[in-house]
Structures are given as C-alpha cells and as structure tokens.
Design a protein around this motif. Structure first.
Motif, mmCIF file in Angstrom:
data_model
loop_
_atom_site.group_PDB
_atom_site.id
_atom_site.type_symbol
_atom_site.label_atom_id
_atom_site.label_comp_id
_atom_site.label_asym_id
_atom_site.label_seq_id
_atom_site.Cartn_x
_atom_site.Cartn_y
_atom_site.Cartn_z
ATOM 1 N N UNK A 112 -10.471 85.256 -9.502
ATOM 2 C CA UNK A 112 -11.901 84.448 -8.184
ATOM 3 C C UNK A 112 -13.111 84.714 -8.513
ATOM 4 N N UNK A 113 -13.699 85.129 -8.804
ATOM 5 C CA UNK A 113 -15.079 84.905 -8.959
ATOM 6 C C UNK A 113 -15.236 83.641 -10.062
ATOM 7 N N UNK A 114 -14.250 83.500 -11.120
ATOM 8 C CA UNK A 114 -14.750 82.148 -12.228
ATOM 9 C C UNK A 114 -13.983 81.107 -10.773
ATOM 10 N N UNK A 115 -12.954 80.860 -9.686
ATOM 11 C CA UNK A 115 -12.675 79.912 -8.367
ATOM 12 C C UNK A 115 -13.952 79.709 -7.424
ATOM 13 N N UNK A 116 -14.129 81.047 -7.337
ATOM 14 C CA UNK A 116 -15.547 80.714 -6.464
ATOM 15 C C UNK A 116 -16.834 80.595 -6.736
ATOM 16 N N UNK A 117 -16.927 80.689 -7.884
ATOM 17 C CA UNK A 117 -18.271 80.053 -8.905
ATOM 18 C C UNK A 117 -18.598 78.891 -8.988
ATOM 19 N N UNK A 118 -17.068 78.019 -9.386
ATOM 20 C CA UNK A 118 -17.157 76.697 -10.139
ATOM 21 C C UNK A 118 -17.064 75.641 -9.095
ATOM 22 N N UNK A 119 -16.195 76.923 -7.747
ATOM 23 C CA UNK A 119 -15.904 75.340 -6.434
ATOM 24 C C UNK A 119 -17.272 75.400 -6.489
ATOM 25 N N UNK B 227 -18.228 72.416 -17.363
ATOM 26 C CA UNK B 227 -17.277 73.020 -17.435
ATOM 27 C C UNK B 227 -17.289 74.204 -17.920
ATOM 28 N N UNK B 228 -16.985 74.228 -19.927
ATOM 29 C CA UNK B 228 -17.290 75.492 -19.913
ATOM 30 C C UNK B 228 -18.600 75.889 -19.795
ATOM 31 N N UNK B 229 -19.813 75.751 -19.980
ATOM 32 C CA UNK B 229 -20.797 76.652 -19.481
ATOM 33 C C UNK B 229 -20.902 77.336 -18.195
ATOM 34 N N UNK B 230 -20.513 76.392 -17.371
ATOM 35 C CA UNK B 230 -20.076 77.173 -15.671
ATOM 36 C C UNK B 230 -19.418 78.695 -15.981
ATOM 37 N N UNK B 231 -18.216 78.749 -16.707
ATOM 38 C CA UNK B 231 -17.577 79.483 -16.915
ATOM 39 C C UNK B 231 -18.076 80.977 -17.308
ATOM 40 N N UNK B 232 -19.015 80.125 -18.751
ATOM 41 C CA UNK B 232 -19.649 81.492 -19.693
ATOM 42 C C UNK B 232 -20.899 81.927 -18.312
#
Length: 840
Positions: free
Chosen positions: A163-170, A198-203
C-alpha cells in the motif's frame, strides 16, 4: 505528449439543386480535410456558420477552427473533467484557461464532461490538470500515452508495504494506475515516463524494483547490500554491548549503538518517511518511531536492538517469502527456448518466439517439446508430469497432441505446431496461476481490512499512553514514553496480515506443480469446505467411449455373429458401431463381403451378405417385424437392467444374437472416490442422462452414494440446487463445456482435461489438467491443510500479540522483546505456511 492529428471524419454533402450549385450540410469532428467544407470555410473567414449545420455542429466547428487555425503547429488535447455540477462550472474552467498565457483555445462541454485545449507548446498540456485542480475540479487526459509494465518488487514483508508503494507512486503525475500485490511480489504500473524513473520512485519508497522481463541484477545487489547493512548493524551492536561490560567510555558505547541504529535503520526510516508522506501507517513508521523514541529517552541499547532485530527479521522474512513466490516461477524454465524446425529438408534451430503455427518441429529422444502441436510422424512415450501431474509416461502416436515442456522419452517425433509460444498450455498455466495468486481470499481481505483499522487505533492508543498518565501524575514521562514505544512495536499486525496470503500462494504453487490449477484463494478456501461432490458420468467417471461388454449368441458361433455385425456397422461413424468394429479388430475377426448398405433412421442399419438381408439395431426394430426372441428374451431383459445398450443382430425372420455395449468405468475412478471419502467428502453423487438401469450399475460399481438419472442439461442444475437446499457445500466435476450450467450453479466448479481444452481452463474454478480423477483427493486434502494452517497462523498471531500487550504495562516487555515477538511471530507464520509447498 504525442501530437494528435484530428481529421475530418465525415462530410455529408449532397447536390440538391439543378446545375453546378451545391448546398452543403456538414458533420465534422475535426479540422484537416481533403475537401474544404463550407462550414469550416466560413469559420476560417470569421463568417457566420452556415445554417445547414446544427447548433451542436456549429459549436464544434467554431471550437475546432479556433484551435487549429490560430497556429498551424498546434494540436488539440482532450481531458475528462470531474466535479462539474452545472454549466457555470464549465464556464469557470473555460474563462480561467483562456486567460492563461500560451493557451489559444479552451472549450468545456458540460454535457459530455470534456475539455478541449489548444496550446502554444506541448509542455503546457502537462500543466492543465494542475490548473484545473486549483479551480476545484479534476482533469484527466482522454488519451494518455501510457504503457503498462510489470515489475518485480523486493523488500516487502507485509501488505502494508504494498500500500505504501501504491500511494507513493499514485502521487507521481506520470503514473496513471498502479497495483502492487504482496503475495506475488509484483507491481503492475501504467505510466508515461521511463522504466528507470519508476524504479527510482520505488527505491525512494524504500524498496527495490526491476522489470519482470529484465535480467538486471540490481535487486540482487540491493538485497546483498541490505544483508550487509544488517550484518554491520549487528556487529556495531555487539561492540557496544561488549564495550559496556569492559568499562569502555560511555561515549564510545553510545557511538556504537548510534551507528548501529543509523546503518540498520536507514532503509526502514526512508520507507517510513515516504509512508507518512503518502498517508500510510505501516510497520516501518512504527519501528522507526520506536527506535527514535528510544534514542531520545537515552535507551540507546534498546533502540539499536530494535533496529537490528527488525532488519534481521525482515531479511529472513523476505528470503522465506521469496521461496514461496518462486513456487510457480520454476515452471517458466520447463519449455526450451529453441526449437529444431524442418525447412525444405533441412533442420534449422530457431528461437521459439520465431516459430509460427503450421511449422514442423523435430523432437529427438530425451528432448523437451518446445511448443504445443500435433504429431505428424513418429511414436513415443512422453512424460507429461509438468503439465498434467501424471506420474507415468503417456504413449503418443500420429495425430495425438503434445504440450510444451513435456519430455520425449523414446522415439523421434515430427510435430506440427498448433500454438504460438505465448498461447501454449504451460504459458496459460503460468498466467492463470499468477493471476490466482494475486486474487485475495475472503479471509485475507478480512484481515487486511482489520489491519487498516487496528493499526491506527493502537497507534493512537500508544500516543495516549505516552502523554496522558504522566499528565495526571501516574508516573514519569520516560517510563510511559518507553511503554508507549513498546505498544507502537506491538501495534504492527504483520504476522496476522501475512498469515493467509503466504499459505495460499504456497498451496496454489504446490497444486500447479501437481497438475491442478486453482484459480484463486477464494476457490482454495471453498474446496476445503466441500461436503458433497457431484460427478458428471460420461467422460468423468467413465471413459466416454462405449465398448462391447458381452456377446450372447442365439444361432451360430460368436465369431460369425461379430463378423456379420461388423460388416453392417463398419461404414458407420456412430460410437456404438465403432465399439463393435474395434471389438472385432482386437480379436482379428474379419468382416464379410457385403452390399446394399443402408441406415434405418433411429433404429439401426442393414447390409446384404451372400444374398441375405441382415440387420443390426435396437430390439424395437425386430419387435415391429414380430420376430420371436425365444430363449433370448430373458437375456435381453437382464442385459437391459444392467444398463447396457443392446444391438440385436438377425434377419427379418430370426435372431442370431445380441451384442451388449456399455460405457466403461475409468481405472482410477473407484480408487479416487474412496480417497475422497477418506479426506472428508461426506456424499458422492452422480448426474447422468442415462437410464435408471445404467445409473444404478455405475453407482454400484464405483461406490457412488447417490445418483440422479435421465437428466437433461438443465436438470443437472436442478439436481445441484437440490443438494444445496439440503445445506451442503457442493462441488461439480465435469468437462467444463457440456456441464457449464451445472458448474456455474455449484459452489465450486471443477473441470477435467484442462490441458487439451482451453475453455475448461477459462470456465472452471479448479482445473484438473490430466483427464482423470487421481488428483482430486490431493486437491481437497491440500485445501483442507491450507485452511488448517491459516487457522493456526491466525490464532498464533493473535495469542502472541495479546500476550505482548498484557506484558507491556507491568513493565515485563522490553522494546527488543516486543520487536522479537513481532518479527519472530511473522517468521514462524511464514515457515508454517511453507509446509504446504511440501504437501504430497
């Protein structure tokens, strides 16, 4: 943004007057046109739009003309507007955008909820949603140039991380949609930026990502770094702990602990920052708060121990969870990457992606079949275990289908390719299983919802514990701050949240490796609760291919009777006729020379042999001619009562004998039914369209508890509903095509022979890839074991959490013990779930 070329799609012009004068009406959706439309012409010249255009068309033409002819390099972008509740809202957006420098044109249609914009520069279009948002509305591009990609995510140890990744990327303007699944460790994201971004955002959110198709080693390197950081943090913690016993200056002891916190806690702290920023309250937030709080009150050892135990627990959890996620990925390596293709008499090696339908490939002994196809030449035995789960090799000959990933054990084969690499049975299995692993079971959905409520409540309670007691003089600030921090750690519901998904992923992976396709956690749970199983008879309990059961002779020899019957039936394609001819072939009985072959509709067939007319058909045919059955009357009744289909052979004046034909029971049927009863299926039911006699015979031979006979397809639905009305959870087992209504009505639809039937894979809830029942008891046993393990996990998680909560307030539970109880419980839950991978 890619430039849109808006073209005139239709111009309805018709000559309505005599001579060369032309009256035109227009219907345009655009600007560029091969032939000038009078309406557009008038708009360009700033003249009134022709009256032949409707008001709506005129508005469209005026709007598009303003947008296109203000500058030849400009294009129109369209947006969907949300939040407008009256036409004045549309006017507000229009006026605001028209005043913006660089925007030549803005038109909002309230009725369609659309905004059309013409701007000076392409980059201005990216600012439109922000400007509209300032006005209190939402704008989304109608045609965003996005592409959907799948990434493998590493570092997630519970669903709150997803959920953290989803909210951050959204929150990234270039991301249109994002879905992260904790169970499979995958993220599907639609975006208009680069994969690297996208990879950087996840990191940035504290995790690692790599494109699924990428062979990048970056995640592995990151995982190694994570493990090294954990090891270094533990070493510094040990130095500090030893230093406190050997009278090392307190400054150095504190420094060691501080460094341990910084190195081991950097990743969770970064993740916590982005979780808070995205409005998510995950375990990283709780642990980071506990570590920082411990440092503030001077409990450096406690803080360092919290960080190290948390990092170590995460590392172990990640590795364990990754093993469960790999349970199905190993299937991807079963099919070879190259095929030997026959081209003009030569054998050419090609990548399987380049092999087309209709190509002929050669599979040598010992090689794996690279693609699905049909055998054109050769005979062999193939090990189909990777697809169907069958333990014994299956004999194959010309015309038989073969599947990618199966092993050719003996003879060389020439196979005509029938499916591209992306459509093979094994590719579909992998796709469907991965989809199944992403579908949440009801239990999982419940605990995810529970965690979303539980965590904020306990977090709020922890804050209250830190502040309220010292305010009313019930103790020191340090004492209650410490207890509040311990409560924060206990608030993390990791073990509870992962108790279900890890068990389900393990069970679905185990089933797939054994030739059983379970479409999701919901169906896995349902299978464990099944109390009654309804079987279709033909093709499920029986072979579906009739065979000669008995031959009764009234006159002459048995061989003579079979030879006459074969002569009559050898040109027929009816299954009963083929059963008789196969029987004769097996016993090397040769047909006689016949002539004047004729079919008697609905009754039988005839042929002339040596000048005599012989008939083979239903008893009714001979009864019409008043032919006496004599001593055969009793045989006739007995065979009919046993459920046989009878073929009477004779002339117009006498009976020569009777051939009884019956559908044979599968070799594995009786054993499978007994196994089902042993694993807890209380009632086994048979549904058939056959007569009462046949149904009774099959039920008696197979151990069926109950049967419904003489059913039409719609009657099978009624039978299922009757069983459900008795309070039973009912599973229906059929072929996935003819039994579709009954499969849909049942609580659980199970299809057989999925490897050869695409529709069976798509329609049923569970698919037995092999065309037999031997995997059915394993499926039920596995489902019940999964339910049992889920219950164990849930109770263990709750008891551990409750015990920890009770120990906090008396002061028995230290911070590091709280972390150990949380991460330790999660690790035990994962290891317990992994037992399902080894279920045999």
């Amino acid at each position: 943004m890619e430039e849109k070329k808006v073209q005139q799609q239709d111009t309805c012009c018709s000559s309505q007057t005599e001579g060369d004068e032309e009256t035109s009406c227009c219907s345009t959706n655009g600007i560029e046109s091969e032939r000038e439309d009078p309406c557009i012409s008038s708009a360009k010249q700033k003249e009134p739009v022709s009256s032949c255009c409707s008001t709506e068309q005129a508005a469209t033409v005026e709007a598009t003309s303003q947008a296109s002819f203000s500058t030849t390099n400009e294009h129109i972008e369209e947006y969907n507007i949300k939040g407008m509740d009256c036409p004045s809202c549309a006017a507000t957006i229009e006026k605001s955008l028209q005043k913006t420098e660089g925007i030549h044109f803005a038109k909002v249609s309230y009725s369609t909820g659309k905004l059309a914009v013409g701007a000076e520069r392409n980059e201005m279009y990216e600012q439109i949603p922000k400007q509209v948002r300032k006005l209190g509305f939402e704008a989304e591009p109608v045609s965003q140039h996005t592409h959907l990609e799948t990434y493998k995510i590493e570092g997630m140890d519970c669903s709150s991380c997803a959920k953290t990744i989803e909210k951050h990327l959204s929150k990234n303007k270039n991301v249109t949609e994002v879905h992260v699944n904790f169970s499979t460790g995958k993220m599907n994201v639609g975006h208009s930026t680069t994969s690297k971004e996208i990879v950087k955002e996840v990191q940035r959110a504290g995790f690692d990502a790599a494109l699924q198709s990428s062979d990048s080693s970056e995640p592995k390197e990151k995982g190694l770094f994570s493990f090294s950081a954990t090891a270094l943090s533990g070493t510094l913690l040990a130095f500090g702990f030893v230093g406190s016993f050997i009278a090392l200056p307190s400054f150095w002891v504190t420094a060691f602990y501080a460094l341990a916190i910084l190195i081991g806690g950097w990743k969770p702290a970064r993740s916590a920052f982005y979780a808070i920023k995205s409005g998510s309250l995950d375990m990283n937030v709780l642990m980071a708060s506990a570590a920082i709080g411990a440092a503030i009150i001077g409990e450096w050892f406690e803080g360092a121990m919290v960080v190290w135990l948390f990092a170590l627990g995460n590392t172990l959890q990640n590795r364990s969870i990754e093993r469960t996620r790999e349970s199905i990925r190993s299937l991807m390596n079963l099919a070879p990457s190259e095929a030997t293709v026959k081209e003009g008499g030569q054998l050419v090696q090609k990548a399987v992606e380049h092999v087309q339908i209709g190509d002929v490939i050669v599979v040598k002994p010992g090689e794996k079949v690279p693609l699905d196809g049909d055998i054109e030449a050769g005979e062999s035995s193939l090990n189909q275990a990777p697809i169907t789960g069958e333990s014994l090799p299956v004999d194959k000959t010309t015309g038989d289908p073969v599947f990618a990933g199966t092993v050719n054990e003996s003879g060389s084969l020439e196979v005509k390719v029938t499916k591209l690499v992306k459509d093979t049975a094994i590719a579909k299995i992998i796709h469907l299983v991965e989809e199944a692993q992403e579908k949440r079971a009801p239990t999982q959905a419940f605990f995810d919802k529970f965690a979303s409520i539980y965590t904020p409540i306990v977090f709020s309670l922890a804050i209250a514990v830190m502040i309220l007691p010292p305010l009313v003089g019930l103790g020191s600030w340090g004492e209650w701050l410490y207890k509040g921090l311990a409560l924060l750690v206990v608030a993390c519901p990791c073990a509870l949240v992962i108790s279900t998904p890890v068990a389900i992923v393990s069970a679905i992976g185990n089933a797939a490796k054994n030739g059983v396709l379970i479409k999701g956690g919901t169906f896995l749970e349902k299978a464990g609760a099944i109390k009654a199983m309804a079987f279709d008879k033909t093709g499920t309990l029986t072979e579906g291919k009739p065979k000669v059961a008995e031959v009764k002779v009234a006159k002459g020899s048995k061989e003579e009777l079979v030879a006459i019957a074969t002569t009559i039936e050898e040109y027929s394609t009816h299954p009963i006729a083929q059963a008789i001819t196969s029987y004769a072939k097996e016993r090397q009985i040769v047909a006689k020379k016949g002539e004047a072959f004729k079919s008697i509709a609905g009754k039988g067939a005839q042929a002339t042999i040596d000048g005599v007319d012989y008939f083979a058909g239903k008893p009714k045919l001979f009864e019409e001619w008043s032919v006496s059955f004599g001593d055969m009357e009793g045989e006739l009744d007995a065979l009919q009562q046993e459920g046989n289909t009878l073929v009477v052979v004779g002339t117009r004046h006498e009976i020569l004998g009777i051939i009884a034909v019956a559908d044979t029971i599968r070799d594995i049927t009786v054993q499978s039914i007994q196994s089902l009863k042993r694993v807890g299926v209380n009632e086994v039911v048979m549904l058939t369209g056959d007569n009462e006699g046949t149904a009774k015979r099959i039920a008696g031979e197979t151990g069926i508890d109950r049967y419904f006979a003489e059913l039409l397809p719609e009657d099978k639905v009624t039978a299922i509903q009757k069983l459900q009305a008795e309070g039973k959870q009912v599973a229906m087992i059929g072929d996935g095509i003819n039994d579709a209504p009954a499969l849909a009505t049942s609580d659980l639809g199970i299809a057989m022979g999925g490897a050869g039937t695409d529709s069976a894979m798509e329609t049923a809830d569970i698919v037995l890839m092999a065309d037999n029942l031997e995997k059915l008891p394993h499926t039920i046993r596995l489902s019940r074991k999964a339910l049992s393990i889920i219950k164990q996990n849930v109770w263990f998680s709750l008891v551990t959490k409750f015990a920890a909560l009770l120990l906090i307030f008396p002061g028995f539970l230290t911070l590091w013990m709280a972390v150990l109880s949380d991460t330790g419980a999660a690790l035990i839950v994962i290891l317990n779930s992994m037992r399902l991978m080894r279920q045999k």
